[in-house]
Design an enzyme around this catalytic site. Structure first.
Site, PDB file in Angstrom:
ATOM      1  N   GLN A  65       1.771 -15.458 -82.724  1.00 46.93           N
ATOM      2  CA  GLN A  65       3.100 -15.972 -82.430  1.00 46.93           C
ATOM      3  C   GLN A  65       3.319 -17.328 -83.091  1.00 46.93           C
ATOM      4  O   GLN A  65       2.578 -18.275 -82.825  1.00 46.93           O
ATOM      5  CB  GLN A  65       3.258 -16.114 -80.906  1.00 46.93           C
ATOM      6  CG  GLN A  65       4.668 -16.422 -80.467  1.00 46.93           C
ATOM      7  CD  GLN A  65       4.738 -16.650 -78.969  1.00 46.93           C
ATOM      8  OE1 GLN A  65       4.244 -17.649 -78.458  1.00 46.93           O
ATOM      9  NE2 GLN A  65       5.340 -15.715 -78.257  1.00 46.93           N
ATOM     10  N   GLY A  66       4.310 -17.419 -83.943  1.00 46.50           N
ATOM     11  CA  GLY A  66       4.664 -18.683 -84.600  1.00 46.50           C
ATOM     12  C   GLY A  66       5.951 -19.234 -84.039  1.00 46.50           C
ATOM     13  O   GLY A  66       7.008 -19.149 -84.667  1.00 46.50           O
TER      14      GLY A  66
ATOM     15  N   SER B 172       6.013 -22.367 -81.334  1.00 45.39           N
ATOM     16  CA  SER B 172       5.925 -23.817 -81.118  1.00 45.39           C
ATOM     17  C   SER B 172       5.630 -24.546 -82.418  1.00 45.39           C
ATOM     18  O   SER B 172       4.984 -24.010 -83.324  1.00 45.39           O
ATOM     19  CB  SER B 172       4.808 -24.132 -80.121  1.00 45.39           C
ATOM     20  OG  SER B 172       5.079 -23.561 -78.867  1.00 45.39           O
TER      21      SER B 172
ATOM     22  N   SER C 292      -2.175 -18.400 -81.038  1.00 42.45           N
ATOM     23  CA  SER C 292      -3.402 -17.711 -80.632  1.00 42.45           C
ATOM     24  C   SER C 292      -3.760 -16.632 -81.640  1.00 42.45           C
ATOM     25  O   SER C 292      -2.874 -15.959 -82.169  1.00 42.45           O
ATOM     26  CB  SER C 292      -3.223 -17.023 -79.276  1.00 42.45           C
ATOM     27  OG  SER C 292      -2.570 -17.877 -78.390  1.00 42.45           O
TER      28      SER C 292
ATOM     29  N   GLU D 279       7.054 -11.935 -71.278  1.00 50.88           N
ATOM     30  CA  GLU D 279       5.820 -12.692 -71.085  1.00 50.88           C
ATOM     31  C   GLU D 279       5.639 -13.077 -69.621  1.00 50.88           C
ATOM     32  O   GLU D 279       4.547 -12.992 -69.075  1.00 50.88           O
ATOM     33  CB  GLU D 279       5.867 -13.956 -71.954  1.00 50.88           C
ATOM     34  CG  GLU D 279       4.656 -14.834 -71.809  1.00 50.88           C
ATOM     35  CD  GLU D 279       4.699 -16.008 -72.769  1.00 50.88           C
ATOM     36  OE1 GLU D 279       3.628 -16.507 -73.095  1.00 50.88           O
ATOM     37  OE2 GLU D 279       5.792 -16.418 -73.183  1.00 50.88           O
TER      38      GLU D 279
END
Lengths: 284, 387
Positions: free
Chosen positions: B128-129, B131, B163, B249
């Protein structure tokens, strides 16, 4: 699995709320503190409040503990005075209890609420001495010694009242935070106030899940946990509600202190935090 | 109000537990936590087993390759896999819980056909890109830029807290495609892209956490070319597309963890009874309160699942209430564990010490407690916006 309320349960909740709102206001009760409104008691009896869980064959409504919990949540929300839990549990055993014509109280731990107004007392209150009760709407006596341990049902219904109070003070705080303006905006626009209100909802909803689940499982450990969390939600929400009300919250006129004081009383009834925590630890 | 499971749900549970009992003994040994390629192989291998048994993408819609299971069946799956000690979702987390559901809900038929089956089969790992160093709680202020050049977007910027970046094949990437101006609020210029992690210009640098682990990474993007066909949703509509992902989520991510926390609490009591600390009433009562706490969190999970079931699978705002309470309770649990262990809590060799350290991220990751309280206050309680 469907944990949410059925349509009938929603209707019961709404109906109980309407009856209580139509027949009772804490402000009027404050005009005659220490006196139980017998008309109100009978009206609740007529509405089936005390006979909710009594078999239909015995003249009751024939519902279960979950429904009783919903009704007592409303009683707690409305700040209903009187030994409602003891009278409810005496329905079918003490004549007049189910109909609301008899007022039944019980020794609960070392406390006896509403002793002077009750027609019947369950437990030994012969040596009870009066307290100057912190809650103007709950006269209290104290018995010497270890007292009498409340039943699991009494614990759960007391927890349900706490839950109702917690939900109510959360609503009161939110309403006030939207109306009261300082620094040119509603105080609810400030995060410091907003976060107090959010935590109040978190406490209420966590306690709700615990109390409703205990009504379904009737597990003694789970009931102790529900009481613990409901006590916490009621006392801390009332405290936060008072804080959100600022100076107004510290007045006799505002309803907030009545919720806080009643929550303190109920926290000593059924199971205290210490008793509940020990019960829970023992089961680990 | 009914906490009993239907015959169909119990049958689902029975088949699952039977399958778990048959399958788990045949799993390869767990890899070293620092062996990221080994963990990828292990996690995707587990996903493949789930796929072959028909348990992959349980909660995904059928037309996305999922089983279209009810929220209650998904709850049972998460509960029973945790109880049986099955592997965690691990490297498949973003694919199964973030990127996959987003593509399933917002992608074109071609995009769904291309990206979803590999996630379900354990053939593709997503990261996941979202933040950035300058965009944490205020995610919409992100500054990684993308501009059109023919059939490509050209992307430059940097991402953080990614992550599994080192072993991922794809990155669900949020980029700014329209500069912020008086007419364009910050959340109206964001676009969602699927970026291949092996594209030229992508650099991954591990980020060491306070627990000493490197489960996160920084990702630097230097004029990375991403085909326009990799865009999910419309250009500048990525914020809305992302919100779909984030609600997933909070929906189901912690079910297994609550089960695990209740088990840990039992272990704490056993340890305290064995080492003599049980005689301390303060500690004993603290553990008793935690027991009430985690039982209630389990009931709150069932409450939220019932709500999702009634709303047709859409996770409600109850997720924020749950996350606020759970993240705090988890930290309390491991603080209590430290009290049980005494000086032993200073030993990194004890798994409770490592868990105590990692629990510190729970009130920060996936929306800090402060942001969650804003969400609860504004979206549930209806308090006015404002800071």
């Amino acid at each position: 699995m469907d944990f949410h309320l059925t349509d009938d349960q929603e209707a019961l909740r709404k109906g109980t709320r309407a009856i209580l709102a139509g027949r009772f206001s804490p402000r009027e009760a404050m005009d005659a503190p220490g006196r139980l409104d017998r008309d109100l008691w009978r009206a609740l009896g007529d509405a089936g409040f005390f006979a909710l869980a009594l078999d239909e064959a015995a003249g009751g409504v024939g519902l279960g503990l979950p429904e009783a919990v919903l009704a007592f949540e409303e009683a707690g929300r409305a700040l209903l005075p009187g030994p409602a839990v003891a009278t409810f549990l005496a329905a079918g055993r003490v004549p007049g209890a189910a109909e609301g014509t008899a007022v039944v109280t019980a020794v609960d731990g070392v406390l006896v609420p509403w002793l002077a107004e009750a027609d019947t007392v369950r437990g030994d209150a012969a040596e009870a001495v009066p307290l100057r009760s912190v809650d103007p709407l709950t006269p209290l006596h104290r018995v010497p010694g270890a007292g009498r341990r409340a039943s699991a049902e009494a614990v759960l219904l007391t927890a349900a009242e706490q839950l109702g109070s917690a939900g109510r003070t959360c609503e009161m705080a939110v309403k006030y935070a939207r109306e009261r303006e300082q620094f040119g905006r509603p105080i609810g626009a400030f995060q410091a106030v907003k976060h107090l209100c959010a935590q109040m909802l978190v406490r209420t909803e966590t306690a709700r899940a615990a109390v409703y689940a205990a009504a379904l499982t009737r597990d003694e450990t789970e009931t102790a946990g529900a009481k613990l969390l409901a006590d916490d939600a009621a006392t801390r929400n009332a405290g936060d509600c008072l804080q959100v009300h600022g100076g107004m919250g510290f007045t006799w006129e505002a309803e907030v202190h009545l919720h806080l004081k009643r929550a303190w009383v109920r926290a000593e009834l059924g199971r205290t935090a210490a008793e509940a925590e020990e019960t829970l630890a023992e089961a680990l | 109000m009914d906490l009993t499971y239907t015959a169909e749900e119990e049958e689902f549970r029975a088949h699952l537990t039977e399958w778990l009992a048959r399958t788990l003994p045949g799993l390869p040994p767990r890899p070293d936590p620092l062996d990221w390629p080994g963990r990828r192989v292990y996690d995707t291998g587990w996903q493949r087993r789930l796929y072959d048994a028909g348990y992959a993408g349980l909660h995904w819609p059928v037309d996305a390759g999922g089983r279209g299971a009810t929220p209650t069946q998904h709850l049972i799956f998460l509960e029973e896999t945790e109880k049986a000690g099955a592997p965690y979702v691990g490297a498949n987390f973003v694919g199964l819980l973030h990127a996959g559901p987003t593509i399933a809900s917002e992608g074109t038929p071609e995009q769904r056909a291309r990206w979803l089956p590999p996630v379900l089969k354990g053939e593709a790992v997503w990261c996941q890109g979202f933040s950035e160093p300058g965009a944490g709680s205020d995610l919409a202020s992100l500054r990684t830029r993308a501009w059109r050049d023919g059939d490509d977007y050209v992307v430059s910027g940097s991402k953080v807290w990614t992550s599994h970046a080192e072993v991922a094949d794809w990155c669900e990437l949020l980029v700014r495609t329209r500069p912020v101006s008086e007419a364009v609020p910050k959340h109206r210029g964001i676009t969602w892209l699927a970026m291949p992690m092996d594209a030229p210009g992508v650099t991954v640098r591990p980020l060491r956490t306070l627990a000493g682990s490197t489960e996160f990474a920084e990702v630097f993007l230097d004029e990375v070319r991403v085909p326009v066909s990799h865009r999910v949703g419309a250009e500048n509509d990525g914020w809305r597309v992302t919100m779909v992902t984030l609600s997933h989520e909070r929906g189901a991510a912690f079910v297994g963890e609550v089960v695990a926390c209740r088990r840990v609490l039992g272990d704490l009591a056993r340890e305290a009874r064995a080492n003599g600390r049980w005689g301390d009433a303060v500690l004993r009562r603290r553990l008793g309160r935690l027991s009430a706490e985690f039982t209630a969190l389990w009931r709150l999970t069932q409450w939220n699942v019932s709500e999702a079931q009634r709303s047709g699978g859409v996770p409600g705002a109850g997720g924020s209430v749950f996350k606020l309470r759970y993240s705090h309770a988890r930290q309390e649990l491991y603080d209590a564990a430290a009290e049980v262990l005494g000086a032993g809590a200073l030993d990194l060799g004890h798994e409770w010490t490592m868990d105590r350290l990692s629990s510190l991220s729970y009130t920060i990751a996936a929306g800090t407690s402060q942001i969650q309280r804003n969400i609860v206050a504004e979206r549930i309680l209806g308090l006015p916006k404002g800071r």
